[in-house]
Design a protein around this motif. Sequence first.
Motif, PDB file in Angstrom:
ATOM      1  N   THR A  93      -7.036  90.098  46.599  1.00  0.00           N
ATOM      2  CA  THR A  93      -6.878  89.816  45.186  1.00  0.00           C
ATOM      3  C   THR A  93      -7.302  90.781  44.220  1.00  0.00           C
ATOM      4  O   THR A  93      -8.497  91.129  45.015  1.00  0.00           O
ATOM      5  N   GLU A  94      -7.000  91.001  43.164  1.00  0.00           N
ATOM      6  CA  GLU A  94      -7.864  91.867  42.292  1.00  0.00           C
ATOM      7  C   GLU A  94      -9.017  91.221  41.931  1.00  0.00           C
ATOM      8  O   GLU A  94     -10.062  91.959  41.869  1.00  0.00           O
ATOM      9  N   ILE A  95      -9.244  89.780  41.524  1.00  0.00           N
ATOM     10  CA  ILE A  95     -10.591  89.147  41.508  1.00  0.00           C
ATOM     11  C   ILE A  95     -11.429  89.327  42.510  1.00  0.00           C
ATOM     12  O   ILE A  95     -12.590  89.648  42.279  1.00  0.00           O
ATOM     13  N   LEU A  96     -11.003  89.243  43.787  1.00  0.00           N
ATOM     14  CA  LEU A  96     -11.966  89.439  44.950  1.00  0.00           C
ATOM     15  C   LEU A  96     -12.232  90.842  45.010  1.00  0.00           C
ATOM     16  O   LEU A  96     -13.536  91.196  45.371  1.00  0.00           O
ATOM     17  N   ALA A  97     -11.422  91.958  44.742  1.00  0.00           N
ATOM     18  CA  ALA A  97     -11.680  93.416  44.991  1.00  0.00           C
ATOM     19  C   ALA A  97     -12.811  93.667  43.890  1.00  0.00           C
ATOM     20  O   ALA A  97     -13.704  94.532  44.141  1.00  0.00           O
ATOM     21  N   GLU A  98     -12.440  93.094  42.567  1.00  0.00           N
ATOM     22  CA  GLU A  98     -13.560  93.709  41.436  1.00  0.00           C
ATOM     23  C   GLU A  98     -14.820  92.915  41.993  1.00  0.00           C
ATOM     24  O   GLU A  98     -15.919  93.431  41.761  1.00  0.00           O
ATOM     25  N   GLN A  99     -14.824  91.639  42.631  1.00  0.00           N
ATOM     26  CA  GLN A  99     -16.136  91.002  42.914  1.00  0.00           C
ATOM     27  C   GLN A  99     -16.722  91.895  44.003  1.00  0.00           C
ATOM     28  O   GLN A  99     -18.181  92.105  43.801  1.00  0.00           O
ATOM     29  N   HIS A 100     -16.173  92.331  44.860  1.00  0.00           N
ATOM     30  CA  HIS A 100     -16.857  93.155  45.872  1.00  0.00           C
ATOM     31  C   HIS A 100     -17.344  94.461  45.355  1.00  0.00           C
ATOM     32  O   HIS A 100     -18.321  95.116  45.593  1.00  0.00           O
ATOM     33  N   HIS A 101     -16.310  95.227  44.479  1.00  0.00           N
ATOM     34  CA  HIS A 101     -16.870  96.305  43.876  1.00  0.00           C
ATOM     35  C   HIS A 101     -18.192  96.090  43.171  1.00  0.00           C
ATOM     36  O   HIS A 101     -19.253  96.998  43.161  1.00  0.00           O
ATOM     37  N   ARG A 102     -18.369  94.949  42.360  1.00  0.00           N
ATOM     38  CA  ARG A 102     -19.751  94.909  41.517  1.00  0.00           C
ATOM     39  C   ARG A 102     -20.702  94.477  42.746  1.00  0.00           C
ATOM     40  O   ARG A 102     -21.899  95.019  42.328  1.00  0.00           O
ATOM     41  N   THR A 103     -20.349  93.704  43.890  1.00  0.00           N
ATOM     42  CA  THR A 103     -21.348  93.318  44.540  1.00  0.00           C
ATOM     43  C   THR A 103     -21.860  94.479  45.439  1.00  0.00           C
ATOM     44  O   THR A 103     -23.176  94.603  45.489  1.00  0.00           O
ATOM     45  N   VAL A 104     -21.299  95.490  45.908  1.00  0.00           N
ATOM     46  CA  VAL A 104     -21.625  96.633  46.569  1.00  0.00           C
ATOM     47  C   VAL A 104     -22.465  97.558  45.552  1.00  0.00           C
ATOM     48  O   VAL A 104     -23.145  98.064  46.039  1.00  0.00           O
ATOM     49  N   LEU A 105     -21.850  97.733  44.311  1.00  0.00           N
ATOM     50  CA  LEU A 105     -22.900  98.572  43.446  1.00  0.00           C
ATOM     51  C   LEU A 105     -24.203  97.957  43.234  1.00  0.00           C
ATOM     52  O   LEU A 105     -25.122  98.623  43.246  1.00  0.00           O
ATOM     53  N   ASP A 106     -23.954  96.551  42.925  1.00  0.00           N
ATOM     54  CA  ASP A 106     -25.612  95.959  42.845  1.00  0.00           C
ATOM     55  C   ASP A 106     -26.308  96.263  44.021  1.00  0.00           C
ATOM     56  O   ASP A 106     -27.579  96.388  43.767  1.00  0.00           O
ATOM     57  N   LEU A 107     -25.838  95.949  45.266  1.00  0.00           N
ATOM     58  CA  LEU A 107     -26.728  96.077  46.601  1.00  0.00           C
ATOM     59  C   LEU A 107     -27.120  97.591  46.870  1.00  0.00           C
ATOM     60  O   LEU A 107     -28.043  97.834  47.354  1.00  0.00           O
ATOM     61  N   LEU A 108     -26.251  98.651  46.182  1.00  0.00           N
ATOM     62  CA  LEU A 108     -26.728  99.817  46.546  1.00  0.00           C
ATOM     63  C   LEU A 108     -27.744 100.197  45.359  1.00  0.00           C
ATOM     64  O   LEU A 108     -28.603 101.177  45.335  1.00  0.00           O
ATOM     65  N   ALA A 109     -27.853  99.470  44.051  1.00  0.00           N
ATOM     66  CA  ALA A 109     -28.321 100.036  42.821  1.00  0.00           C
ATOM     67  C   ALA A 109     -29.907 100.044  43.248  1.00  0.00           C
ATOM     68  O   ALA A 109     -30.464 101.023  42.800  1.00  0.00           O
ATOM     69  N   ARG A 158      -0.313  83.594  35.802  1.00  0.00           N
ATOM     70  CA  ARG A 158       0.509  84.097  34.851  1.00  0.00           C
ATOM     71  C   ARG A 158      -0.129  84.866  33.712  1.00  0.00           C
ATOM     72  O   ARG A 158       0.733  85.498  32.803  1.00  0.00           O
ATOM     73  N   MET A 159      -1.299  84.759  33.585  1.00  0.00           N
ATOM     74  CA  MET A 159      -2.063  85.616  32.622  1.00  0.00           C
ATOM     75  C   MET A 159      -2.071  86.992  32.861  1.00  0.00           C
ATOM     76  O   MET A 159      -2.213  87.448  34.080  1.00  0.00           O
ATOM     77  N   LYS A 160      -2.308  87.807  31.889  1.00  0.00           N
ATOM     78  CA  LYS A 160      -2.379  89.301  32.310  1.00  0.00           C
ATOM     79  C   LYS A 160      -3.886  89.660  32.730  1.00  0.00           C
ATOM     80  O   LYS A 160      -4.658  88.603  32.422  1.00  0.00           O
ATOM     81  N   ALA A 161      -3.991  90.575  33.428  1.00  0.00           N
ATOM     82  CA  ALA A 161      -5.209  91.029  34.159  1.00  0.00           C
ATOM     83  C   ALA A 161      -6.268  91.063  33.224  1.00  0.00           C
ATOM     84  O   ALA A 161      -7.463  90.507  33.495  1.00  0.00           O
ATOM     85  N   ARG A 162      -6.047  91.636  31.842  1.00  0.00           N
ATOM     86  CA  ARG A 162      -7.021  91.666  30.856  1.00  0.00           C
ATOM     87  C   ARG A 162      -7.677  90.419  30.404  1.00  0.00           C
ATOM     88  O   ARG A 162      -8.918  90.016  30.320  1.00  0.00           O
ATOM     89  N   GLU A 163      -6.492  89.446  30.283  1.00  0.00           N
ATOM     90  CA  GLU A 163      -7.060  87.958  29.860  1.00  0.00           C
ATOM     91  C   GLU A 163      -7.897  87.391  30.908  1.00  0.00           C
ATOM     92  O   GLU A 163      -8.909  86.812  30.472  1.00  0.00           O
ATOM     93  N   LYS A 164      -7.456  87.312  32.335  1.00  0.00           N
ATOM     94  CA  LYS A 164      -8.092  87.040  33.411  1.00  0.00           C
ATOM     95  C   LYS A 164      -9.570  87.482  33.353  1.00  0.00           C
ATOM     96  O   LYS A 164     -10.313  86.625  33.587  1.00  0.00           O
TER      97      LYS A 164
END
Length: 583
Positions: A297-313, A500-506
């Motif tokens: 899912t996009e929500i999980l992908a976005e979370q992984h993206h943030r987590t990887v960035l935080d871990l590498l920061a 059913r909400m748009k990605a930006r709303e979610k």
Amino acid sequence: TRLEKLGISTVGNLLNHYPHRYDDYTALKSISQLEFGEEATVVGTIWETRTRTTRSGGALITSVIADASGTVEAVWFNQPYLVKQLRAGRRIVLSGKIDEHLGRLRLQSPAWEPLEKELIHTGRLVPVYPLTRGITSRWLRKLIKRVVDHWTPRLQDHLPETVRTRAGLMDLNKAVRQIHFPDNQEAAVEARRRLSFDEFFFIQLGMLHRRQQWQRQAAAPLPRDEGLLSSFLASLPFQLTEAQQRSLEHILGDLARSEPMSRLLQGDVGSGKTVVATAAALMAVAQGKQVALMAPTEILAEQHHRTVLDLLAGMGEGGMQRPVSVELLTGSVPRPERTRVYAALASGEIDIVVGTQALIQRQLTFHDLALVIVDEQHRFGVLQRGTLRSKGSAPHMLVMSATPIPRSLALTLYGDLEISVIDELPPGRQPIVTRWLLPTERERAYGFVLSQVEKGRQAFVLYPLVQESDKIEARAAVEEYERLRQTIFPRLRLGLLHGRMKAREKDGIMARFRAGEIDVLVSTSVIEVGIDVPNATVMLIEGADRFGLAQLHQFRGRVGRGAHQSYCLLLSDLASPDDPNTR
């Protein structure tokens, strides 16, 4: 044809079209022993058969059946051809439910067949098959009986006799006969056991064959970079658990070999699988290779993206000649940004890409993909995982799952994978308290949610539907959100989230919830994976009986991600905790 609608186009398909249950017509009784409401079989002689037209214009056929103890009527609706078949003096067997009409017992629409033939539809455990429009149970049962009688003696058993003896299994031809037309309940159980064994056996063979084929390919070895690994682990604000360290050692050992890794990393929600996967990804990046992490899912992908960035920061360049480039690619990424990411992946400028199924688009190419990581891998099909893998030259593969899998089942379903298990939570995490509540305890659950919010915590309230349905009796998120906001929690800040909400709303709702601007998030199953809010301590699930165990496990994993004690409350209007089906 109609049979093709049932997936039947060959003799083999017919033999494998197993009954989904049996009608037990083995209770043979004399007519005088019949009791209202029971399923029974009687043998008798037809005294007479007559027909009349009902008020609605249909045909009602009535036969009087007699044996030495008495008589009973049997009736059928809209089958006028039976008048010729049910001739007076004919001996027949009837099986069905005993009904009552005007104070007298009768058989309503029973199955019947002549006594002189082998019984197929009556007087036995009668198979009930999946059907489609235009195919009757009686017709299909007769067809399968002919096929079973003719072909089962010709079946060759693929299991050696030594294996069958050791496992206590039926011969294949006997198992096929008994699954369709069992002599008794015990024979049906043993037939099912043999055929179930075969299914698992072939799954295992297929998995081992796939593993063998994959391991014949040559992969790029990704040797352990001790300096980089030490720098990364030292930069983390926590120490890896023993289970994380053990799993990481397994993965690093696989990556260093020239045959491609195929490993399942299984661990509970919050056990720290992502940090282990990130450490593995760094070994690929250190060799100038690329890594793809795919989430369902996009929500999980976005979370992984943030987590990887935080871990590498915290690591900075940490022994690398340049910072690690990490990008996100989902269906919601604007076209210009997507084009830029495509070009950067093809040129090798991006080291790690995190995304959804957008990663398997045909036009997407990698410069040198060496490691594929798939999260919640059970949500993807074999072809989807294979498509991503094909974008590299025999890349290593790591699949992750938070769904608890018994080891014996894991070895069967994932026989092509080595298995590592993270079986402990990070220090400070507490087990989540789970409770099943009766519908009468709903107000108590609301009171508990309020008490947690007053302590500064946050909560989820989850519903199985987005909006109310005439066909499904279940509470819905949109309507319940308004009720909760206006009457139950008027002083709290509520948010609504659904698919059913748009990605930006979610994204906006989730950002506000993470920032603590929403106290209670009313949602559907869109939060099944990918939500990480350490301050959320209550998961209240309405209509819990409508979700599977794996889903409930994932929902519960949305809380308990911080140091505070967390709770999962299960509510249903239809079931009680004493109902074994619910358990």
